[in-house]
Write a protein that holds these residues in place. Sequence first.
Motif, mmCIF file in Angstrom:
data_model
loop_
_atom_site.group_PDB
_atom_site.id
_atom_site.type_symbol
_atom_site.label_atom_id
_atom_site.label_comp_id
_atom_site.label_asym_id
_atom_site.label_seq_id
_atom_site.Cartn_x
_atom_site.Cartn_y
_atom_site.Cartn_z
ATOM 1 N N ALA A 192 -23.068 -6.391 15.569
ATOM 2 C CA ALA A 192 -21.789 -5.930 15.018
ATOM 3 C C ALA A 192 -20.899 -5.417 16.139
ATOM 4 C CB ALA A 192 -22.045 -4.836 13.980
ATOM 5 N N ARG A 193 -21.517 -4.696 17.107
ATOM 6 C CA ARG A 193 -20.735 -4.156 18.225
ATOM 7 C C ARG A 193 -20.115 -5.293 19.029
ATOM 8 N NH1 ARG A 193 -20.560 -3.383 23.152
ATOM 9 N NH2 ARG A 193 -22.489 -4.515 23.573
ATOM 10 N N ILE A 194 -20.961 -6.334 19.302
ATOM 11 C CA ILE A 194 -20.456 -7.477 20.067
ATOM 12 C C ILE A 194 -19.328 -8.154 19.305
ATOM 13 C CG2 ILE A 194 -21.053 -9.779 20.913
ATOM 14 C CD1 ILE A 194 -23.877 -8.617 21.491
ATOM 15 N N TYR A 195 -19.531 -8.306 17.977
ATOM 16 C CA TYR A 195 -18.496 -8.955 17.181
ATOM 17 C C TYR A 195 -17.200 -8.159 17.221
ATOM 18 C CZ TYR A 195 -15.846 -10.620 13.204
ATOM 19 O OH TYR A 195 -14.842 -11.089 12.415
ATOM 20 N N ALA A 197 -16.262 -6.033 19.419
ATOM 21 C CA ALA A 197 -15.672 -6.059 20.753
ATOM 22 C C ALA A 197 -14.895 -7.352 20.965
ATOM 23 C CB ALA A 197 -16.756 -5.910 21.805
ATOM 24 N N SER A 198 -15.344 -8.438 20.284
ATOM 25 C CA SER A 198 -14.674 -9.721 20.467
ATOM 26 C C SER A 198 -13.398 -9.821 19.630
ATOM 27 C CB SER A 198 -15.620 -10.865 20.099
ATOM 28 O OG SER A 198 -15.757 -10.906 18.692
ATOM 29 N N GLN A 199 -13.244 -8.907 18.663
ATOM 30 C CA GLN A 199 -12.051 -8.951 17.816
ATOM 31 C C GLN A 199 -10.948 -8.089 18.447
ATOM 32 O OE1 GLN A 199 -13.492 -11.481 16.163
ATOM 33 N NE2 GLN A 199 -12.084 -10.890 14.553
ATOM 34 N N PRO A 200 -9.733 -8.592 18.414
ATOM 35 C CA PRO A 200 -8.649 -7.752 18.921
ATOM 36 C C PRO A 200 -8.438 -6.574 17.964
ATOM 37 C CG PRO A 200 -7.790 -9.783 17.986
ATOM 38 C CD PRO A 200 -9.285 -9.867 17.905
ATOM 39 N N THR A 201 -8.643 -5.367 18.447
ATOM 40 C CA THR A 201 -8.477 -4.209 17.576
ATOM 41 C C THR A 201 -7.190 -3.486 17.944
ATOM 42 O OG1 THR A 201 -9.901 -3.049 19.091
ATOM 43 C CG2 THR A 201 -10.882 -3.736 16.996
ATOM 44 N N ALA A 202 -6.250 -3.616 17.058
ATOM 45 C CA ALA A 202 -5.003 -2.886 17.267
ATOM 46 C C ALA A 202 -5.181 -1.550 16.564
ATOM 47 C CB ALA A 202 -3.846 -3.666 16.679
ATOM 48 N N VAL A 280 -13.852 -1.108 6.113
ATOM 49 C CA VAL A 280 -13.877 -2.524 5.765
ATOM 50 C C VAL A 280 -12.632 -3.277 6.202
ATOM 51 C CG1 VAL A 280 -15.498 -2.326 3.854
ATOM 52 C CG2 VAL A 280 -13.075 -1.990 3.438
ATOM 53 N N MET A 281 -11.574 -2.576 6.579
ATOM 54 C CA MET A 281 -10.411 -3.308 7.074
ATOM 55 C C MET A 281 -9.925 -2.690 8.370
ATOM 56 S SD MET A 281 -7.399 -2.239 4.396
ATOM 57 C CE MET A 281 -8.088 -2.411 2.782
ATOM 58 N N ASN A 282 -9.188 -3.472 9.153
ATOM 59 C CA ASN A 282 -8.729 -2.955 10.429
ATOM 60 C C ASN A 282 -7.483 -2.101 10.234
ATOM 61 O OD1 ASN A 282 -6.474 -4.697 10.300
ATOM 62 N ND2 ASN A 282 -7.717 -6.357 11.161
ATOM 63 N N ASP A 283 -7.129 -1.388 11.280
ATOM 64 C CA ASP A 283 -5.996 -0.461 11.207
ATOM 65 C C ASP A 283 -4.701 -1.162 10.806
ATOM 66 O OD1 ASP A 283 -7.634 1.552 11.854
ATOM 67 O OD2 ASP A 283 -6.541 2.213 13.643
ATOM 68 N N GLY A 284 -4.565 -2.412 11.246
ATOM 69 C CA GLY A 284 -3.349 -3.159 10.917
ATOM 70 C C GLY A 284 -3.191 -3.313 9.409
ATOM 71 N N ASP A 285 -4.297 -3.677 8.754
ATOM 72 C CA ASP A 285 -4.252 -3.856 7.301
ATOM 73 C C ASP A 285 -4.017 -2.521 6.599
ATOM 74 O OD1 ASP A 285 -4.590 -6.518 7.530
ATOM 75 O OD2 ASP A 285 -6.725 -6.563 7.024
ATOM 76 N N VAL A 286 -4.658 -1.453 7.123
ATOM 77 C CA VAL A 286 -4.459 -0.144 6.516
ATOM 78 C C VAL A 286 -2.976 0.238 6.616
ATOM 79 C CG1 VAL A 286 -5.015 2.309 6.653
ATOM 80 C CG2 VAL A 286 -6.815 0.620 6.985
ATOM 81 N N ARG A 287 -2.394 -0.029 7.783
ATOM 82 C CA ARG A 287 -0.987 0.299 7.952
ATOM 83 C C ARG A 287 -0.125 -0.501 6.964
ATOM 84 N NH1 ARG A 287 2.404 -2.408 12.455
ATOM 85 N NH2 ARG A 287 1.594 -4.074 11.127
ATOM 86 N N ASP A 288 -0.433 -1.810 6.865
ATOM 87 C CA ASP A 288 0.368 -2.654 5.977
ATOM 88 C C ASP A 288 0.309 -2.149 4.535
ATOM 89 O OD1 ASP A 288 0.807 -4.049 8.220
ATOM 90 O OD2 ASP A 288 -0.404 -5.811 7.669
ATOM 91 N N VAL A 289 -0.911 -1.816 4.078
ATOM 92 C CA VAL A 289 -1.020 -1.384 2.694
ATOM 93 C C VAL A 289 -0.397 0.006 2.523
ATOM 94 C CG1 VAL A 289 -3.327 -0.321 2.700
ATOM 95 C CG2 VAL A 289 -2.525 -1.496 0.666
ATOM 96 N N ALA A 290 -0.473 0.827 3.558
ATOM 97 C CA ALA A 290 0.179 2.148 3.493
ATOM 98 C C ALA A 290 1.687 1.977 3.367
ATOM 99 C CB ALA A 290 -0.173 2.974 4.724
ATOM 100 N N PHE A 291 2.228 1.013 4.117
ATOM 101 C CA PHE A 291 3.660 0.730 4.005
ATOM 102 C C PHE A 291 3.991 0.297 2.572
ATOM 103 C CE2 PHE A 291 6.122 0.171 8.129
ATOM 104 C CZ PHE A 291 5.337 1.080 8.816
ATOM 105 N N TYR A 292 3.103 -0.550 2.030
ATOM 106 C CA TYR A 292 3.343 -1.046 0.681
ATOM 107 C C TYR A 292 3.338 0.103 -0.320
ATOM 108 C CZ TYR A 292 2.739 -3.533 -3.699
ATOM 109 O OH TYR A 292 2.881 -3.978 -4.969
ATOM 110 N N ILE A 293 2.384 1.055 -0.149
ATOM 111 C CA ILE A 293 2.332 2.219 -1.037
ATOM 112 C C ILE A 293 3.635 3.009 -0.919
ATOM 113 C CG2 ILE A 293 1.092 4.369 -1.578
ATOM 114 C CD1 ILE A 293 -0.683 1.994 -2.081
ATOM 115 N N MET A 294 4.093 3.152 0.319
ATOM 116 C CA MET A 294 5.349 3.869 0.530
ATOM 117 C C MET A 294 6.482 3.194 -0.243
ATOM 118 S SD MET A 294 5.086 6.534 2.561
ATOM 119 C CE MET A 294 6.720 6.781 3.260
ATOM 120 N N SER A 295 6.443 1.858 -0.266
ATOM 121 C CA SER A 295 7.530 1.128 -0.918
ATOM 122 C C SER A 295 7.480 1.275 -2.436
ATOM 123 C CB SER A 295 7.470 -0.351 -0.529
ATOM 124 O OG SER A 295 6.439 -0.989 -1.258
#
Length: 327
Positions: A192-195, A197-202, A280-295
């Motif tokens: 999991a760590r290797i995986y 590490a291979s994913q771009p984590t924003a 279960v989701m990356n920060d990008g998705d959390v941000r997107d859904v947070a924006f959606y909640i704001m909307s």
Amino acid sequence: MKTAPNPINTTKDQTSPDMKKIVLFFALMLSAMAGWAQTDAAAPAKSFMDDPFNHPLMPLYAVTVLVFITIVLVMLVAFYMLRILNTLVEQTEKERAEKSGKVYVPKPGWWAAFWQQINDFTPVSKEVDIDLGHDYDGIRELDNHLPPWWKWLFYTTIVWGVVYLIVYHVTDNLPLSSAEYQNEVNIAAEQARIYRASQPTATVDPATLVYTADEAILTKGKMVFTSNNCASCHRPDGGGNAIGPNLTDDYWIHGGGIKNIFTTIKNGVVEKGMPAWGKVMNDGDVRDVAFYIMSLHGTNPANPKAPQGDLYKQEAPSDTTKQAMMK
Ligand code: HEC
């Protein structure tokens, strides 16, 4: 159908008649396969059952089934021949015994012999020897010994126990189940760590978040909201239900505004039934859904859940324009 060149012609000189038959058999098989392969080339890929005779794997299946049938037939014939042989031998022995004036006692079959061997039954004629002399209304007690197969099983467990004790507890050659489990967990964690590490984590720092009604982000956020079943606890319109609170009003249990909402979604409120989505989701998705909640704020859906938490006062003017307008 095109037939494959006949290999008999080329191998004529070296092969025996039997060999020729075998070669002929395979040549026929091959030509059949070639025919199937040709008809198949044009056909699009289909499930086997749709058109079994034109399926690319049909020749393989056909050969497998043929080989299987051949093996079964050979075994049947061999079995039958053995039976005949056995009967012949028995007959000769019987005749020989009769000629020499002896009573012919047929030998027990292999199963009967095997059964006797592994059980070592005391013959009925020898039962007197093991009679314990206890007679209960005509039911006698015999001192039968344990069958050999049982004893050997028992000895095996003793040997197995000793080997197990030494290997697992004395010399520690092999890991115990708990260690085995831990090893697997470690391997999985490393993978999991290797995986990861291979994913771009924003990684998103909530402190830097500023809400804007960015169309692209809101569309993605809505997708995240729908595909993660947020609606099952917060209703499709965010109005809240028996489980989750209203996400459209001014009252927030864990604080409103993009920074708080992002943090609540990422870390969850696990003890209250709100999952930690950051797992279960990356920060990008959390941000997107947070924006959606704001909307969703101020959309006033029908039958909203009663306000929970405190009236939230925005922390910065840029946080939400709608909230500013409502005051
Ligand atoms: C299994 C049910 C469940 C699911 C699924 C769920 N939530 Fe929640 N959520 C809750 C509960 C319960 C609370 C209230 C927690 C509390 O009382 O502290 C909550 C609280 C929240 C809050 C904070 C509300 C406040 O008043 O502070 C936000 C924001 C939120 N959820 C967003 C989401 C999003 C986005 C999703 C989907 C990614 C989601 N939730 C999925 C149950 C759920």
